[in-house]
Scaffold this motif. Sequence first.
Motif, short mmCIF file in Angstrom:
data_model
loop_
_atom_site.label_atom_id
_atom_site.label_comp_id
_atom_site.label_asym_id
_atom_site.label_seq_id
_atom_site.Cartn_x
_atom_site.Cartn_y
_atom_site.Cartn_z
N GLN A 47 0.77 -0.96 0.10
CA GLN A 47 -0.20 0.00 -0.09
C GLN A 47 0.74 1.05 0.10
O GLN A 47 0.35 2.51 -0.14
CB GLN A 47 -0.87 0.08 1.24
CG GLN A 47 -1.84 -1.17 1.13
CD GLN A 47 -2.81 -1.14 2.48
OE1 GLN A 47 -3.49 -0.12 2.63
NE2 GLN A 47 -2.59 -2.36 3.37
N PHE A 48 1.94 1.12 0.07
CA PHE A 48 3.14 2.37 0.29
C PHE A 48 3.93 2.47 -0.94
O PHE A 48 4.40 1.51 -1.49
CB PHE A 48 3.87 2.24 1.47
CG PHE A 48 2.99 2.92 2.75
CD1 PHE A 48 3.12 3.96 3.17
CD2 PHE A 48 2.27 2.04 3.30
CE1 PHE A 48 2.51 4.53 4.16
CE2 PHE A 48 1.37 2.32 4.61
CZ PHE A 48 1.63 3.45 4.75
N THR A 49 4.50 3.50 -1.17
CA THR A 49 5.66 3.69 -2.15
C THR A 49 6.45 4.66 -1.26
O THR A 49 6.09 5.21 -0.35
CB THR A 49 5.19 4.38 -3.35
OG1 THR A 49 4.54 5.61 -3.22
CG2 THR A 49 4.22 3.43 -4.23
N TYR A 50 7.73 4.84 -1.75
CA TYR A 50 8.65 5.89 -1.38
C TYR A 50 9.21 6.76 -2.32
O TYR A 50 9.45 6.35 -3.36
CB TYR A 50 9.59 5.23 -0.34
CG TYR A 50 10.92 4.70 -1.09
CD1 TYR A 50 12.09 5.08 -1.29
CD2 TYR A 50 10.68 3.44 -1.81
CE1 TYR A 50 13.21 4.64 -1.92
CE2 TYR A 50 11.66 2.80 -2.34
CZ TYR A 50 13.07 3.46 -2.51
OH TYR A 50 14.07 3.09 -3.11
N VAL A 51 9.40 8.01 -1.94
CA VAL A 51 10.04 9.05 -2.77
C VAL A 51 11.55 8.77 -2.88
O VAL A 51 12.33 8.73 -3.86
CB VAL A 51 9.57 10.67 -2.40
CG1 VAL A 51 10.38 11.41 -3.42
CG2 VAL A 51 8.10 10.39 -2.68
N THR A 52 12.25 8.86 -1.46
CA THR A 52 13.34 8.62 -1.20
C THR A 52 13.79 8.33 0.12
O THR A 52 12.92 8.56 0.98
CB THR A 52 14.36 9.95 -1.63
OG1 THR A 52 15.59 9.82 -1.66
CG2 THR A 52 13.92 10.83 -0.73
N LYS A 53 14.95 7.48 0.35
CA LYS A 53 15.22 7.29 1.67
C LYS A 53 16.07 8.41 2.12
O LYS A 53 16.64 9.26 1.21
CB LYS A 53 16.43 6.14 1.41
CG LYS A 53 16.79 6.05 2.81
CD LYS A 53 18.09 5.03 2.69
CE LYS A 53 19.14 5.09 4.01
NZ LYS A 53 20.44 4.32 3.79
N VAL A 103 21.64 12.59 2.89
CA VAL A 103 20.59 11.90 1.78
C VAL A 103 21.03 11.64 0.36
O VAL A 103 21.66 12.48 -0.15
CB VAL A 103 19.54 12.86 1.85
CG1 VAL A 103 18.49 12.34 0.72
CG2 VAL A 103 18.85 13.02 3.11
N SER A 104 20.70 10.55 -0.02
CA SER A 104 21.06 10.20 -1.51
C SER A 104 20.01 9.91 -2.28
O SER A 104 19.26 8.88 -2.04
CB SER A 104 22.20 9.08 -1.76
OG SER A 104 22.34 8.61 -2.85
N LEU A 105 19.40 10.75 -3.10
CA LEU A 105 18.23 10.48 -3.72
C LEU A 105 17.97 9.07 -4.30
O LEU A 105 17.04 8.39 -4.50
CB LEU A 105 17.76 11.51 -4.85
CG LEU A 105 17.88 12.98 -4.42
CD1 LEU A 105 17.68 13.74 -5.50
CD2 LEU A 105 16.58 12.92 -3.43
N SER A 106 19.15 8.40 -4.71
CA SER A 106 19.04 7.21 -5.57
C SER A 106 19.27 6.04 -4.92
O SER A 106 19.16 4.88 -5.17
CB SER A 106 20.01 7.16 -6.88
OG SER A 106 21.31 7.43 -6.25
N ALA A 107 19.41 6.35 -3.33
CA ALA A 107 19.82 4.91 -2.62
C ALA A 107 18.55 4.20 -2.65
O ALA A 107 17.58 4.56 -2.28
CB ALA A 107 20.12 5.64 -1.17
N PRO A 108 18.82 2.85 -2.79
CA PRO A 108 17.61 1.95 -2.77
C PRO A 108 17.26 1.36 -1.37
O PRO A 108 17.86 1.87 -0.39
CB PRO A 108 18.36 0.56 -3.30
CG PRO A 108 19.70 0.58 -2.94
CD PRO A 108 20.05 2.12 -3.06
N LEU A 109 15.93 1.00 -1.19
CA LEU A 109 15.54 0.66 0.23
C LEU A 109 14.76 -0.72 0.01
O LEU A 109 13.85 -1.02 -0.74
CB LEU A 109 14.35 1.72 0.32
CG LEU A 109 13.77 1.74 2.00
CD1 LEU A 109 15.00 2.01 2.78
CD2 LEU A 109 12.86 2.69 2.02
N ALA A 110 15.29 -1.83 0.49
CA ALA A 110 15.07 -3.11 0.54
C ALA A 110 13.61 -3.27 0.87
O ALA A 110 13.09 -2.75 2.06
CB ALA A 110 15.83 -3.88 1.53
#
Length: 393
Positions: A132-138, A314-321
């Motif tokens: 139910q969630f998405t993320y913009v950035t870590k 903050v790194s905009l492209s950092a992935p989030l498992a």
Amino acid sequence: MRRLFAMALVAATMTCGPSARANEADTESAKVSDSLKAIFQFGSAATKQALNANTVTVISGTIGGTYVQFGADLASVLDDGNKLRVLSIVGRGSVQSVADILFLQGVDLGIVRSDTLDYLERRGFAKDIKKQFTYVTKLYNEEMTVLAPKTIRSLKDLNGKRVSVDLPNGGTFVTAHTVFERIGVKPQFFYIEQRIAMEKLLKGELDAVIVCGGKPYKSVSNFKNDGRFHLAKVDYDKPLQKDYLPATFSSKDYPNLIAEGETVDTIAVPAVLAAYNWAPNTERYRKLSTFVEAFFTKFPAFQNPPFHPKWKEVSLSAPLADWQRLPYAEQWLKSHNVEAVTRTRFDEFLKQAPAAAATIKSDGDREALFKQFQAWDAERNARAQVRPAQAAK
């Protein structure tokens, strides 16, 4: 005679007053913007619709925390008249923010801790909630701070002890319960607001206060240490390595609790800028896309003073498992080659630190090393900014 004079004075004031006030208004150095004047004078149902169409609401966190400062920073940088307005709202903690994103009318985004959704599923409060969630950035990593008397050396010394983990529904509550459960330590939990808990710690009514937040955390920095207290270490035990990262405090972070030149090991958990998983053809998705366009475009501004120092992590492209990124955010990063540029810089970092590169054995190892890269890259950028300034002198 006096009465006639008084009446004449009143008459003169009534005659000259409005004119004088008008002249005074004409000479004001700061005036209400034309757009707001138009709203007050000609506002209608159409005006209401237009204002709401480009207002994005962000649930941040509790007063004094890093989330609130990040929310204020977002509003400060991204507000752009009628094109975009970011409305940052004080929240009630990570669990509450998850509920607000899902159910509170008008909430578009929220800052939550990455371990919160897992906690809710593990406790049986939700099922498949990550879908139910998405993320913009870590965003950044939040360190676990264990404020305790010097007799408490590590988390394992807190078995059976009185430990405050802030109020229920907050991120500290979730992380503390998760960490203690995984390492098999069972303290007596108390749910007390941090400032009150610290007063109780000073009086000997508690054995430790847990705080999870981006360093330097205000309530920890302001703690009036009388010499009896310090920060206990948190070992990076194997049960913690799936969802947490290694971190360190130094005397520069908390000079009131760490002696000069010394460090304290701890763990950290990522904070996430999250949103509901709206379908791409909806109005709410359009608003999120407008926000992402402005946020990513203006992102470099956040990494300079006077904004919170944690923006530098903050790194905009950092992935989030195990999380899915908002499709528009993913598309923006690819179209602007951000992911490729970051990977190139990270590869450069690995070449300069071959011993560190040799330690990568899993995705968790790579994420921990990526955190070190972020610090290295931020320091390199800072040096680059200093050189032109020195050359100009």
